[in-house]
Design an enzyme around this catalytic site. Structure first.
Site, PDB file in Angstrom:
ATOM      1  N   LYS A  83       0.841  -1.197   0.000  1.00  0.00           N
ATOM      2  CA  LYS A  83       0.000   0.000   0.000  1.00  0.00           C
ATOM      3  C   LYS A  83       0.878   1.249   0.000  1.00  0.00           C
ATOM      4  O   LYS A  83       1.411   1.648   1.037  1.00  0.00           O
ATOM      5  CB  LYS A  83      -0.903   0.043   1.238  1.00  0.00           C
ATOM      6  CG  LYS A  83      -1.937   1.153   1.127  1.00  0.00           C
ATOM      7  CD  LYS A  83      -2.207   1.857   2.455  1.00  0.00           C
ATOM      8  CE  LYS A  83      -1.514   3.156   2.644  1.00  0.00           C
ATOM      9  NZ  LYS A  83      -1.705   4.208   1.672  1.00  0.00           N
ATOM     10  N   GLU A 116      10.483   2.859   9.948  1.00  0.00           N
ATOM     11  CA  GLU A 116      11.480   3.906   9.684  1.00  0.00           C
ATOM     12  C   GLU A 116      10.726   5.222   9.600  1.00  0.00           C
ATOM     13  O   GLU A 116       9.808   5.358   8.790  1.00  0.00           O
ATOM     14  CB  GLU A 116      12.257   3.640   8.393  1.00  0.00           C
ATOM     15  CG  GLU A 116      13.244   2.482   8.511  1.00  0.00           C
ATOM     16  CD  GLU A 116      14.256   2.634   9.631  1.00  0.00           C
ATOM     17  OE1 GLU A 116      14.568   3.777  10.020  1.00  0.00           O
ATOM     18  OE2 GLU A 116      14.729   1.606  10.147  1.00  0.00           O
ATOM     19  N   GLU A 162      10.175  17.787  12.878  1.00  0.00           N
ATOM     20  CA  GLU A 162      10.512  17.531  11.479  1.00  0.00           C
ATOM     21  C   GLU A 162       9.590  18.368  10.588  1.00  0.00           C
ATOM     22  O   GLU A 162       8.368  18.283  10.705  1.00  0.00           O
ATOM     23  CB  GLU A 162      10.325  16.047  11.159  1.00  0.00           C
ATOM     24  CG  GLU A 162      10.727  15.718   9.733  1.00  0.00           C
ATOM     25  CD  GLU A 162      10.454  14.273   9.352  1.00  0.00           C
ATOM     26  OE1 GLU A 162       9.327  13.806   9.600  1.00  0.00           O
ATOM     27  OE2 GLU A 162      11.354  13.632   8.805  1.00  0.00           O
ATOM     28  N   CYS A 213      13.974  11.873   4.476  1.00  0.00           N
ATOM     29  CA  CYS A 213      14.056  11.620   5.926  1.00  0.00           C
ATOM     30  C   CYS A 213      15.451  11.943   6.439  1.00  0.00           C
ATOM     31  O   CYS A 213      15.628  12.266   7.601  1.00  0.00           O
ATOM     32  CB  CYS A 213      13.685  10.189   6.232  1.00  0.00           C
ATOM     33  SG  CYS A 213      14.620   9.019   5.250  1.00  0.00           S
TER      34      CYS A 213
HETATM   35  P1  NAD Z   1       2.640   9.261   6.565  1.00  0.00           P
HETATM   36  O1  NAD Z   1       2.944   8.597   7.873  1.00  0.00           O
HETATM   37  O2  NAD Z   1       1.571  10.264   6.538  1.00  0.00           O
HETATM   38  O3  NAD Z   1       2.216   8.162   5.502  1.00  0.00           O
HETATM   39  C1  NAD Z   1       3.025   7.029   5.250  1.00  0.00           C
HETATM   40  C2  NAD Z   1       2.127   5.882   4.820  1.00  0.00           C
HETATM   41  O4  NAD Z   1       1.296   5.512   5.920  1.00  0.00           O
HETATM   42  C3  NAD Z   1       1.195   6.236   3.662  1.00  0.00           C
HETATM   43  O5  NAD Z   1       1.089   5.129   2.806  1.00  0.00           O
HETATM   44  C4  NAD Z   1      -0.117   6.497   4.387  1.00  0.00           C
HETATM   45  O6  NAD Z   1      -1.251   6.305   3.579  1.00  0.00           O
HETATM   46  C5  NAD Z   1      -0.056   5.462   5.490  1.00  0.00           C
HETATM   47  N1  NAD Z   1      -0.968   5.748   6.611  1.00  0.00           N
HETATM   48  C6  NAD Z   1      -1.522   6.928   6.978  1.00  0.00           C
HETATM   49  N2  NAD Z   1      -2.327   6.779   8.046  1.00  0.00           N
HETATM   50  C7  NAD Z   1      -2.264   5.477   8.390  1.00  0.00           C
HETATM   51  C8  NAD Z   1      -2.850   4.686   9.421  1.00  0.00           C
HETATM   52  N3  NAD Z   1      -3.700   5.211  10.312  1.00  0.00           N
HETATM   53  N4  NAD Z   1      -2.535   3.402   9.480  1.00  0.00           N
HETATM   54  C9  NAD Z   1      -1.673   2.848   8.616  1.00  0.00           C
HETATM   55  N5  NAD Z   1      -1.099   3.522   7.591  1.00  0.00           N
HETATM   56  C10 NAD Z   1      -1.396   4.808   7.482  1.00  0.00           C
HETATM   57  O7  NAD Z   1       4.024   9.824   6.013  1.00  0.00           O
HETATM   58  P2  NAD Z   1       4.276  10.643   4.644  1.00  0.00           P
HETATM   59  O8  NAD Z   1       3.793  12.026   4.832  1.00  0.00           O
HETATM   60  O9  NAD Z   1       3.777   9.847   3.482  1.00  0.00           O
HETATM   61  O10 NAD Z   1       5.863  10.616   4.569  1.00  0.00           O
HETATM   62  C11 NAD Z   1       6.682  11.541   5.195  1.00  0.00           C
HETATM   63  C12 NAD Z   1       7.322  10.937   6.425  1.00  0.00           C
HETATM   64  O11 NAD Z   1       8.064   9.769   6.082  1.00  0.00           O
HETATM   65  C13 NAD Z   1       8.330  11.848   7.085  1.00  0.00           C
HETATM   66  O12 NAD Z   1       8.139  11.827   8.477  1.00  0.00           O
HETATM   67  C14 NAD Z   1       9.671  11.213   6.741  1.00  0.00           C
HETATM   68  O13 NAD Z   1      10.714  11.501   7.620  1.00  0.00           O
HETATM   69  C15 NAD Z   1       9.326   9.784   6.730  1.00  0.00           C
HETATM   70  N6  NAD Z   1      10.330   9.019   5.983  1.00  0.00           N
HETATM   71  C16 NAD Z   1      11.197   8.244   6.690  1.00  0.00           C
HETATM   72  C17 NAD Z   1      12.185   7.516   6.027  1.00  0.00           C
HETATM   73  C18 NAD Z   1      13.132   6.636   6.782  1.00  0.00           C
HETATM   74  O14 NAD Z   1      13.684   5.722   6.180  1.00  0.00           O
HETATM   75  N7  NAD Z   1      13.354   6.862   8.052  1.00  0.00           N
HETATM   76  C19 NAD Z   1      12.277   7.598   4.629  1.00  0.00           C
HETATM   77  C20 NAD Z   1      11.373   8.422   3.952  1.00  0.00           C
HETATM   78  C21 NAD Z   1      10.394   9.118   4.640  1.00  0.00           C
END
Ligand code: NAD
Length: 488
Positions: free
Chosen positions: A180, A255, A390, A289
């Site tokens: 997903k 992550e 962040e 990230c």
């Molecule tokens: P997000 O947490 O909003 O979404 C990530 C995923 O989770 C999406 O597919 C989203 O649809 C899903 N999601 C949302 N609500 C959910 C729920 N209640 N239950 C399960 N899944 C759910 O994050 P984003 O805005 O897409 O991405 C940005 C974030 O990702 C930043 O915090 C960034 O630091 C982090 N990130 C971390 C790494 C790493 O390797 N540490 C790499 C890239 C991005």
């Protein structure tokens, strides 16, 4: 929007078939550099669709696990070759869908190909050890077994690399997958799945479903037939996943965010440090990230370094990532832009001083997209939101220190611990930094962003569930160790 929309409609992929969501609902993805352009229409799926995807993955898992590792590897090699042949098209989709520049998108797609090949090779490597048994006639050894069905939940910022660095190891070690992605990157994600489908993976081994996090993401957390959940995304969502997975005994890997520092010492090569700070902070519009977001500079060169940073920032061309001279693209979405702008306002309100940028870009092509200026704040204090939280955008906070120990202490003053870098010529300071810096990735005389697929990647503190992805570390999450004793 309904599936009759005139733009191309992209489907879910369940049990080897491209299928529309049972809800009939879809969502349009627009180009953040030009919101008048619809990049594609993706599915908005339901729990019923998810159940079908999980059932298909479960039914396919036994036969998939019984294939040999090298045979599974052959399919990953095929997917890699197909993706390589479509590299330019996939990269262009990525640029149009989430805004990063075309050269960055090509680099990321090439990374996806390399990841597929790396994990294809893993299918032929060792999976256990022989351990002396106390019974001299017995044979004791370990082997690795897959978890079963793995749920893969990914963000939009690396829409090719992250899904592949999760799916490729999951598959090579014998798991089946329900993937997903974030809907903001749904068209790009579909193209990855097209490569898997064309490579000939058996039906049900790779399933792909688009829909809201609150429905499909939450459904993956709760589903009793999903044995492992691998997640990259925000801290907030990660914590929900951990709680849900723990409650039903599923394995999970998270992550999450970062607030990554760069420390610049008096003896640093200032041009090198300024270039790396700019690249680390503003490439991909700060939406990595591992992006640099705190710039911690020793007092002896603070003014000189600041001047260099600003004069180099003035050279940056911001625009549509498909244009050849664009260095930095837009924020990936309207909500992302609004978040970034609200942090900039908060920084101003809290008394920080923007010394470069500080607002939305307007006029001409900028009016059609989500463009924010690269922004540098100084006169910040440790408790300000722009220093602690962040932002995930092109914003940095500059701080000053006198003694090295103080600089490292400031760098560690964060709940996150993903990546960190330092610029110095002093080997003693390098060693001190390596020892004392609380981050999963530390880089010396190199920018904070920079991950290599063959090395373990992950964070400390609130940045991760303390597991590691990529390289051979991936086997730890996607398999369980089975200890075997054989007495003839
Ligand atoms: P997000 O947490 O909003 O979404 C990530 C995923 O989770 C999406 O597919 C989203 O649809 C899903 N999601 C949302 N609500 C959910 C729920 N209640 N239950 C399960 N899944 C759910 O994050 P984003 O805005 O897409 O991405 C940005 C974030 O990702 C930043 O915090 C960034 O630091 C982090 N990130 C971390 C790494 C790493 O390797 N540490 C790499 C890239 C991005």
């Amino acid at each position: 929007m309904t599936v009759e929309a005139k733009e191309r409609v992209y489907l879910n992929y369940i049990n080897g078939e491209w299928t529309a969501s049972s809800s009939g609902q879809t969502k349009s993805n627009v180009n953040p550099a030009n919101v008048e352009e619809v990049v594609g229409v993706v599915q908005s799926s339901t729990g019923e669709d998810l159940d079908r995807a999980v059932a298909a993955a479960k039914a396919a898992q036994k036969a998939w696990r019984k294939l040999s590792g090298p045979a599974r590897g052959e399919l990953l090699y095929k997917a890699a070759n197909i993706m390589e042949s479509r590299l330019g098209e996939i990269a262009q989709t990525m640029t149009k869908e989430m805004g990063k520049t075309f050269p960055e998108a090509k680099g990321e797609t090439a990374r996806g190909v390399a990841l597929l090949r790396y994990y294809a090779g893993e299918g032929s490597r060792k999976v256990g050890d022989v351990i002396p048994a106390s019974d001299s006639q017995g044979l004791m050894f370990t082997t690795r077994v897959p978890l079963g069905v793995v749920g893969v939940i990914t963000p939009w910022n690396f829409p090719v690399a992250i899904p592949i660095w999760k799916m490729a190891p999951a598959l090579i070690y014998g798991n089946t997958v329900v993937f997903k992605p974030a809907h903001e990157a749904g068209v790009t994600a579909t193209k990855i799945i097209e490569c898997f489908a064309e490579a000939g993976f058996p039906a049900g081994v790779v399933n792909f479903i688009l829909g809201p996090g609150s429905v499909i993401g939450q459904g993956i957390i709760d589903h009793p037939d999903i044995a492992g959940i691998t997640f990259t995304g925000s801290d907030y969502t990660g914590k929900r996943i951990a709680q849900g997975a723990l409650a039903r005994g599923a394995k999970y890997q998270l992550e999450m965010g970062g607030k990554n520092p760069v420390i610049v010492l008096n003896d640093a090569d200032l041009d090198q440090a300024a270039d790396a700070t700019i690249s680390g902070a503003f490439r991909s519009t700060g939406q990595k990230c591992t992006a640099t977001s705190r710039v911690i500079v020793q007092s002896g060169i603070y003014e000189q370094f600041k001047d260099k940073l600003i004069s180099k920032l003035k050279e940056i061309k911001i625009g549509d990532g498909m244009q050849a001279d664009t260095w930095m693209g837009p924020c990936a979405s309207e909500s992302q832009m609004k978040t970034v702008l609200s942090y900039i306002e908060k920084g101003k309100e809290e008394g920080a001083k923007p010394i470069f940028g500080g607002g939305r870009l307007s006029g001409g092509e900028y009016d059609k997209g989500y463009f924010v200026e690269p922004t540098v704040f100084e006169r910040v204090s440790p408790n300000m939101a722009i220093v602690r939280e962040e932002i995930f955008g092109p914003v940095v906070a500059m701080m000053k220190f006198d003694e090295v120990e103080e600089g490292i202490r400031m760098a560690n003053d964060s709940e996150f611990g993903l990546s960190a870098s330092i610029f110095t010529k002093n080997i003693g300071v390098m060693l001190e930094f390596i020892q004392d810096m609380e981050a999963g990735l530390v880089r010396i005389n190199a920018e904070s962003a920079g991950v290599e697929l063959q090395a373990p990647f992950g964070g400390m503190k609130q940045s991760s569930s303390h597991s590691r992805e990529q390289g051979q570390a991936a086997i730890e999450f996607y398999t369980s160790i089975k200890t075997v004793f054989v007495k003839p």
